[in-house]
Design a protein around this motif. Structure first.
Motif, PDB file in Angstrom:
ATOM      1  N   GLU A  80      -0.832  -4.377  -3.312  1.00 38.27           N
ATOM      2  CA  GLU A  80      -1.175  -5.740  -3.290  1.00 38.27           C
ATOM      3  C   GLU A  80      -0.199  -6.745  -4.071  1.00 38.27           C
ATOM      4  O   GLU A  80       0.202  -7.636  -3.818  1.00 38.27           O
ATOM      5  CB  GLU A  80      -2.946  -6.231  -3.421  1.00 38.27           C
ATOM      6  N   ILE A  81      -1.057  -6.802  -5.573  1.00 34.51           N
ATOM      7  CA  ILE A  81      -0.438  -7.602  -7.011  1.00 34.51           C
ATOM      8  C   ILE A  81       1.232  -7.403  -6.354  1.00 34.51           C
ATOM      9  O   ILE A  81       1.811  -8.856  -7.088  1.00 34.51           O
ATOM     10  CB  ILE A  81      -0.811  -6.756  -8.025  1.00 34.51           C
ATOM     11  N   VAL A  82       1.607  -6.455  -6.423  1.00 36.07           N
ATOM     12  CA  VAL A  82       3.017  -6.889  -6.209  1.00 36.07           C
ATOM     13  C   VAL A  82       3.627  -7.433  -5.010  1.00 36.07           C
ATOM     14  O   VAL A  82       4.494  -8.575  -5.284  1.00 36.07           O
ATOM     15  CB  VAL A  82       4.287  -5.483  -6.320  1.00 36.07           C
ATOM     16  N   ARG A  83       3.352  -7.193  -3.924  1.00 36.55           N
ATOM     17  CA  ARG A  83       3.361  -7.836  -2.709  1.00 36.55           C
ATOM     18  C   ARG A  83       3.909  -9.901  -3.265  1.00 36.55           C
ATOM     19  O   ARG A  83       4.229 -10.123  -2.791  1.00 36.55           O
ATOM     20  CB  ARG A  83       3.481  -8.114  -1.432  1.00 36.55           C
ATOM     21  N   LYS A  84       2.315 -10.007  -3.606  1.00 34.00           N
ATOM     22  CA  LYS A  84       2.074 -11.236  -3.809  1.00 34.00           C
ATOM     23  C   LYS A  84       2.738 -12.231  -5.555  1.00 34.00           C
ATOM     24  O   LYS A  84       3.078 -13.048  -5.273  1.00 34.00           O
ATOM     25  CB  LYS A  84       0.562 -11.300  -4.757  1.00 34.00           C
ATOM     26  N   ASN A  85       4.228 -11.324  -6.017  1.00 30.83           N
ATOM     27  CA  ASN A  85       4.208 -11.757  -6.876  1.00 30.83           C
ATOM     28  C   ASN A  85       5.965 -11.291  -6.565  1.00 30.83           C
ATOM     29  O   ASN A  85       6.325 -11.167  -8.301  1.00 30.83           O
ATOM     30  CB  ASN A  85       3.390 -11.234  -8.540  1.00 30.83           C
ATOM     31  N   THR A  86       6.709 -11.227  -5.745  1.00 35.16           N
ATOM     32  CA  THR A  86       7.353 -10.487  -5.600  1.00 35.16           C
ATOM     33  C   THR A  86       7.744 -11.262  -4.439  1.00 35.16           C
ATOM     34  O   THR A  86       7.153 -11.802  -3.387  1.00 35.16           O
ATOM     35  CB  THR A  86       8.052  -9.507  -5.570  1.00 35.16           C
ATOM     36  N   SER A  87       9.391 -11.093  -4.697  1.00 33.74           N
ATOM     37  CA  SER A  87       9.999 -12.194  -2.977  1.00 33.74           C
ATOM     38  C   SER A  87       9.337 -11.498  -1.985  1.00 33.74           C
ATOM     39  O   SER A  87      10.217 -12.632  -0.212  1.00 33.74           O
ATOM     40  CB  SER A  87      11.869 -12.893  -3.401  1.00 33.74           C
ATOM     41  N   GLY A  88       9.522  -9.983  -1.973  1.00 36.71           N
ATOM     42  CA  GLY A  88       9.768  -9.535  -0.761  1.00 36.71           C
ATOM     43  C   GLY A  88      10.055  -7.965  -0.650  1.00 36.71           C
ATOM     44  O   GLY A  88       9.951  -7.479  -0.088  1.00 36.71           O
ATOM     45  N   ILE A  89       9.373  -7.299  -1.535  1.00 38.52           N
ATOM     46  CA  ILE A  89       9.466  -6.113  -1.867  1.00 38.52           C
ATOM     47  C   ILE A  89       8.271  -5.171  -0.524  1.00 38.52           C
ATOM     48  O   ILE A  89       7.114  -5.677  -1.064  1.00 38.52           O
ATOM     49  CB  ILE A  89       9.155  -5.295  -3.404  1.00 38.52           C
ATOM     50  N   ASP A  90       8.944  -4.590   0.218  1.00 38.31           N
ATOM     51  CA  ASP A  90       7.592  -4.268   0.522  1.00 38.31           C
ATOM     52  C   ASP A  90       7.552  -2.430   0.282  1.00 38.31           C
ATOM     53  O   ASP A  90       7.959  -1.812   0.174  1.00 38.31           O
ATOM     54  CB  ASP A  90       8.674  -3.222   2.396  1.00 38.31           C
ATOM     55  N   THR A  91       5.791  -2.493  -0.130  1.00 36.18           N
ATOM     56  CA  THR A  91       5.309  -1.935  -1.298  1.00 36.18           C
ATOM     57  C   THR A  91       4.566  -0.380  -0.080  1.00 36.18           C
ATOM     58  O   THR A  91       3.886   0.658  -0.790  1.00 36.18           O
ATOM     59  CB  THR A  91       3.909  -2.853  -1.428  1.00 36.18           C
ATOM     60  N   ALA A  92       4.286  -0.529   0.863  1.00 40.77           N
ATOM     61  CA  ALA A  92       3.709  -0.040   1.776  1.00 40.77           C
ATOM     62  C   ALA A  92       3.908   1.960   1.452  1.00 40.77           C
ATOM     63  O   ALA A  92       2.721   2.123   1.809  1.00 40.77           O
ATOM     64  CB  ALA A  92       4.457  -0.477   3.716  1.00 40.77           C
ATOM     65  N   ASP A  93       4.926   2.418   1.741  1.00 42.96           N
ATOM     66  CA  ASP A  93       5.023   3.350   1.423  1.00 42.96           C
ATOM     67  C   ASP A  93       5.982   3.614  -0.408  1.00 42.96           C
ATOM     68  O   ASP A  93       6.476   4.890  -0.457  1.00 42.96           O
ATOM     69  CB  ASP A  93       6.403   3.970   2.369  1.00 42.96           C
ATOM     70  N   LEU A  94       5.630   3.081  -1.034  1.00 44.71           N
ATOM     71  CA  LEU A  94       6.124   3.185  -2.268  1.00 44.71           C
ATOM     72  C   LEU A  94       5.309   3.756  -3.599  1.00 44.71           C
ATOM     73  O   LEU A  94       4.030   3.419  -2.962  1.00 44.71           O
ATOM     74  CB  LEU A  94       6.490   1.881  -3.060  1.00 44.71           C
TER      75      LEU A  94
END
Length: 267
Positions: A80-94
């Motif tokens: 959740e934090i990565v999504r909010k603080n980057t331009s578009g990293i899809d974190t779902a499966d990372l």
């Protein structure tokens, strides 16, 4: 002591930093070396850990940089934090390691040398890290560990279980904060990127002291034998017991979902 002071006793104990700043001058002064063989960021950290890794890489304080972290009890929060603080990293499966790697690539244009993406707790954070270094024949006479401040001490104690005293271990918790009492309640003196909310921070700290204890219920050699022996100062034990009276519901239980198959450690 008031509540803030008691929490800070635990935080200062758990969040070890063996050098004041990430630079070659501090390493030279403290240990007589300008670089460690390995710098490791562990994925249980808040997102500020990515900035710490980038700082270490820019300062050139290690020969090899590794990020370790699969999926554990902090992973969903990190996504959740990565999504909010980057331009578009899809974190779902990372995994945690992959998220931190994508973060430093996007913000700093740099990359770690190796990722370990399968670990789920402090125990296999370390065993799988050691497997990776052995497989890739990475020299490791000295290693700097960077983990969330709440879990830094346990990470060191876990590694000490598996390596000899000839390996130089250096701690650098990914942040340091102090809790203050204000009219609005308990607050942090600063807000590192992705910092836990106050209740989560207290819960994480309160969960560490029982784990670090070397008794029948702890993770030390006389208990579950997941970590090396840790001497917990009386002041820390006293602060924990006093806080337990006020936050009895905040002592975090281990989650069997993230147990390690290799040594059955719970995160």
């Amino acid at each position: 002591m008031n509540k803030a002071e008691l929490i800070n006793v635990l935080g200062n104990f758990c969040g070890k930093r063996d050098i004041p700043d990430l630079n070659q001058e501090c390493l030279q002064e403290a240990y007589g070396i300008k670089k460690t063989d390995v710098f490791v960021l562990f994925g249980g950290s808040i997102l500020e850990g990515g900035n710490v890794l980038a700082e270490a890489m820019k300062a050139g304080i290690a020969e090899t940089y590794i990020i370790v972290g699969g999926a554990g009890h902090t992973t969903d929060t990190l996504r959740e934090i990565v999504r909010k603080n980057t331009s578009g990293i899809d974190t779902a499966d990372l995994t945690e390691a992959e998220m931190f790697h994508e973060y430093i690539k996007e913000l700093y244009g740099i990359q770690a040398d190796y990722l370990e993406c399968h670990s789920t707790n402090c125990g296999n954070n370390i065993t799988l890290l050691l497997d990776l270094m052995e497989k890739n024949q990475i020299k490791c006479d000295s290693i700097m560990l960077a983990q969330d401040a709440t879990m830094q001490y346990r990470m060191e104690a876990t590694l000490k279980k598996y390596v000899s005293g000839e390996v130089l271990l250096i701690n650098y918790a990914t942040y340091q904060v102090q809790v203050l009492e204000s009219d609005a309640g308990l607050v942090f003196d600063k807000q590192p990127l992705g910092m836990w909310d106050m209740d989560r921070y207290i819960t994480l700290l309160m969960g560490e002291i029982p784990r670090l204890r070397d008794d029948e219920n702890g993770y030390g050699p006389r208990g579950k034998n997941f970590i090396s022996h840790v001497d917990i100062p009386q002041e820390v034990n006293d602060a924990f017991e006093e806080l337990k009276k006020r936050y009895s519901e905040s002592v975090r239980e281990a989650n069997p979902r993230f147990a390690s198959r290799r040594n059955l450690e719970l995160t």
